[in-house]
Design an enzyme around this catalytic site. Sequence first.
Site, PDB file in Angstrom:
ATOM      1  N   SER A   1      11.852   4.570   0.506  1.00  0.00           N
ATOM      2  CA  SER A   1      13.195   4.310   0.040  1.00  0.00           C
ATOM      3  C   SER A   1      13.813   3.044   0.468  1.00  0.00           C
ATOM      4  CB  SER A   1      14.238   5.419   0.532  1.00  0.00           C
ATOM      5  OG  SER A   1      14.146   5.792   1.615  1.00  0.00           O
TER       6      SER A   1
ATOM      7  N   VAL B   1       0.753  -1.191   0.164  1.00  0.00           N
ATOM      8  CA  VAL B   1       0.022   0.046   0.068  1.00  0.00           C
ATOM      9  C   VAL B   1       0.752   1.369  -0.037  1.00  0.00           C
ATOM     10  CG1 VAL B   1      -2.072  -0.992   1.198  1.00  0.00           C
ATOM     11  CG2 VAL B   1       0.086  -0.129   2.532  1.00  0.00           C
ATOM     12  N   ALA B   2       2.227   1.050   0.218  1.00  0.00           N
ATOM     13  CA  ALA B   2       3.008   2.360   0.191  1.00  0.00           C
ATOM     14  C   ALA B   2       4.516   1.887  -0.049  1.00  0.00           C
ATOM     15  CB  ALA B   2       3.071   2.997   1.488  1.00  0.00           C
TER      16      ALA B   2
ATOM     17  N   ALA C   1      11.934   0.643   2.365  1.00  0.00           N
ATOM     18  CA  ALA C   1      10.819  -0.616   2.573  1.00  0.00           C
ATOM     19  C   ALA C   1       9.539  -0.222   2.059  1.00  0.00           C
ATOM     20  CB  ALA C   1      10.805  -0.779   4.122  1.00  0.00           C
ATOM     21  N   GLN C   2       8.736  -1.262   1.972  1.00  0.00           N
ATOM     22  CA  GLN C   2       7.475  -1.064   1.698  1.00  0.00           C
ATOM     23  C   GLN C   2       6.307  -1.533   2.631  1.00  0.00           C
ATOM     24  OE1 GLN C   2       7.592  -3.050  -2.286  1.00  0.00           O
ATOM     25  NE2 GLN C   2       6.446  -4.738  -1.480  1.00  0.00           N
TER      26      GLN C   2
ATOM     27  N   ASP D   1      11.634  11.829  11.430  1.00  0.00           N
ATOM     28  CA  ASP D   1      11.346  11.783  10.270  1.00  0.00           C
ATOM     29  C   ASP D   1       9.829  12.187   9.884  1.00  0.00           C
ATOM     30  OD1 ASP D   1      12.113  11.532   7.565  1.00  0.00           O
ATOM     31  OD2 ASP D   1      11.981   9.233   7.518  1.00  0.00           O
TER      32      ASP D   1
END
Length: 502
Positions: free
Chosen positions: A135, A131-132, A137-138, A288
């Site tokens: 840089s 779903v995302a 990981a996903q 972050d």
Amino acid sequence: MSGPAAFGRLVGAGWTLLRNDALLPRELRDLYPPVVLTLSKALHLMAGRQAAQGRPGERLARSLERLGPVAIKLGQLLSTRADIFGAEFAEDLARLKDRLEPFPTAIARAEVEHALGRPIETLYASFGEPVAGASLAQAHEAVLLDGRKVAVKVLRPGIARRVGEDAEVLALAARLIDRWVRPARRLEPRGFAAAVIRAALLELDLRLEAAGCDELGEVMGHDGYMRAPAVVWEGVGKRVLTLEWAQGWPLSDAEALTQPGLDRKLLAVNLIRAFLSQALDHGVFHADLHEGNLFVAAPARLTAVDYGIVGRLSAPERRYLAEILWGFLQRDYPRVAQVHFDAGYVPAGHSVAAFAQALRAVGGPVFGRAASEVPMSRVLTQLFEITALYDMRLRPELVLLQKTMMTVEGVARRIDPDHDIWAAADPVVRRWMLRELSPPARIRRFAEEAQAALRNLARLVENPPRAPVVVTPTLPARPRWLWFVLGALAAGAAFVARGVIG
């Protein structure tokens, strides 16, 4: 990576930017001085056909994505500052936050099973598509066997090697800048690169991120300005992290700020206060906080994800930050200047009064004004000129703090263009000042220091040093009983002080 290989990658990075006309883009030639304008035209002759495709921000995003995770982090930072680089440029870079190309779900499932040492079906009732994509990981949507909806973060295959290569290139670039670009030395390029590299390497162990999420979740619970998802510890490994599903819309989604019932003013205020309360009250903060890592829900609920980068401040750093912010809030520029000297941010050879005058020139025009009325690019230019004039150097230990402050202020501006950062910060900073610098707080610190001295004294008496103690002729040695008397007096002072302050 060897030196020659790092140099080759550095040259390759420059060539990638050049071929995409992302180094000195032609669209900005009206702003270049004559020498830079000539260089821009010369470089454009070497640009490829892809240089004609898209706007400057799109070309830069394309270049940074090819250059790797560390470069993508830079693009994420730039994308939060539409007030400096323009809304169109920032929007073009926004895809670097959470819309990068995903890797196959089959690989992600295999990574999860390997990291957790168990079949995926023994923990998750379902494991969906990504779903995302960021840089490093996903994230995948999944459901636990007990029915809870969760997000499963999986590191990209080969990402550790890629980050290691980027780290070598960044370190090399910093060394070259430090050696050949004399004006840039006060920015401590080597220290800056080291701080960035360390943060990136820590992000490669998702067990550390789980611990950071859990710690900051406790910290955020004290004020309620922001929350963290609960960690599902049985779904945590070095390359896998499972968190409860974050409620709301990702702030990187264009529709997030148009959802019914959303109070954008309060949302921006909560963001500023969440960051400041974390940094000042607890000395630990989410470092972050770009839009891709923030979820919003009506009326003003903020949930932060991605705790791979956690910033920490020592007690003196927290005090300096609070006193500087408080000085600006009170428009007490001499006090702000003195704190800079006390902290060592400005070399002692300069005039405190002259530095206070320079700070007034920056703070006076912006204090109390809405964000939309403050040209932040001009403010930053003025600040950079002042730091050069007063020989201020970058403090590597404060890199994460300064980067996060810049990001948070930019995100707050996007949420509420009329946001007043000073009004938002006032209650948190005022609370810290009253608690930490009031007379009762000073008495409490004295009591704590007295107790610490007593403990050290007791250890010294119980375990005297083996080396002979040298006693000067003019000062007779004190008998051991005198140390016990002094210790008892210190303990009494601590007891009384604690009674006074409750």
